[in-house]
Design a protein around this motif. Structure first.
Motif, mmCIF file in Angstrom:
data_model
loop_
_atom_site.group_PDB
_atom_site.id
_atom_site.type_symbol
_atom_site.label_atom_id
_atom_site.label_comp_id
_atom_site.label_asym_id
_atom_site.label_seq_id
_atom_site.Cartn_x
_atom_site.Cartn_y
_atom_site.Cartn_z
ATOM 1 N N ALA A 103 0.833 -1.203 0.000
ATOM 2 C CA ALA A 103 0.000 0.000 0.000
ATOM 3 C C ALA A 103 0.868 1.253 0.000
ATOM 4 N N ALA A 104 1.945 1.239 0.774
ATOM 5 C CA ALA A 104 2.853 2.388 0.813
ATOM 6 C C ALA A 104 3.516 2.593 -0.546
ATOM 7 N N ARG A 106 2.233 1.810 -3.465
ATOM 8 C CA ARG A 106 1.227 2.326 -4.410
ATOM 9 C C ARG A 106 0.991 3.815 -4.222
ATOM 10 N N THR A 107 0.995 4.269 -2.969
ATOM 11 C CA THR A 107 0.706 5.673 -2.686
ATOM 12 C C THR A 107 1.951 6.537 -2.683
ATOM 13 N N GLY A 108 3.130 5.898 -2.719
ATOM 14 C CA GLY A 108 4.373 6.662 -2.684
ATOM 15 C C GLY A 108 4.716 7.149 -1.295
ATOM 16 N N SER A 109 4.037 6.631 -0.287
ATOM 17 C CA SER A 109 4.279 7.053 1.093
ATOM 18 C C SER A 109 5.607 6.513 1.589
ATOM 19 N N ARG A 110 6.373 7.359 2.256
ATOM 20 C CA ARG A 110 7.635 6.927 2.842
ATOM 21 C C ARG A 110 7.517 6.773 4.350
ATOM 22 N N ARG A 111 6.329 7.059 4.868
ATOM 23 C CA ARG A 111 6.109 6.947 6.303
ATOM 24 C C ARG A 111 6.195 5.478 6.700
ATOM 25 N N GLN A 113 5.181 2.258 7.932
ATOM 26 C CA GLN A 113 3.870 1.675 8.145
ATOM 27 C C GLN A 113 3.936 0.210 8.525
#
Length: 127
Positions: A103-104, A106-111, A113
């Motif tokens: 999921a990270a 796909r969204t480009g999130s670097r947080r 998780q």
């Protein structure tokens, strides 16, 4: 003498020593072998990489892995190469962590998780 013959001689010599003496000598030899970074490959590059990975501490493996990952991210690995790398990275994750990582991505999130795994003691003698 063959590699197997040298191996047997080494095992016999270790078995003949007092354990504390053998431990001190083997630790010194292994520490010396770990003292330097990898040199130019002598044979197959995959074999050399496996050798150096086996000799590295956890901290070295982690640092090399992250540095190599950053470099590989900017290279064209091709579809099969990227899939193979992703499979290796995701293989040991729990289903929950695998879903969070995908999921990270796909969204480009670097947080962060995913859950932090328990740190295991590095194998081999400590520096």
């Amino acid at each position: 003498m063959s590699r197997l013959g040298r191996f047997r001689n080494l095992l016999e010599a270790i078995a003949a020593c007092d354990w504390h003496d053998a431990e001190m000598v083997m630790s010194a030899v292994l520490e010396e072998a770990r003292a330097d970074a990898p040199l130019m490959p002598f044979g197959e590059i995959d074999d050399d990489a496996e050798f150096w990975a086996a000799m590295a501490t956890y901290e070295e493996l982690r640092a090399w892995f992250l540095a190599c990952g950053r470099r590989l991210a900017h290279r064209d690995l091709g579809r099969r190469g990227k899939i193979r790398l992703a499979q290796l990275l995701l293989a040991d994750l729990s289903d929950e962590d695998r879903k969070a990582a995908l999921a990270a991505a796909r969204t480009g999130s670097r947080r962060r998780q995913v859950t932090q795994p328990k740190r295991r003691q590095a194998e081999g003698p400590r520096r």
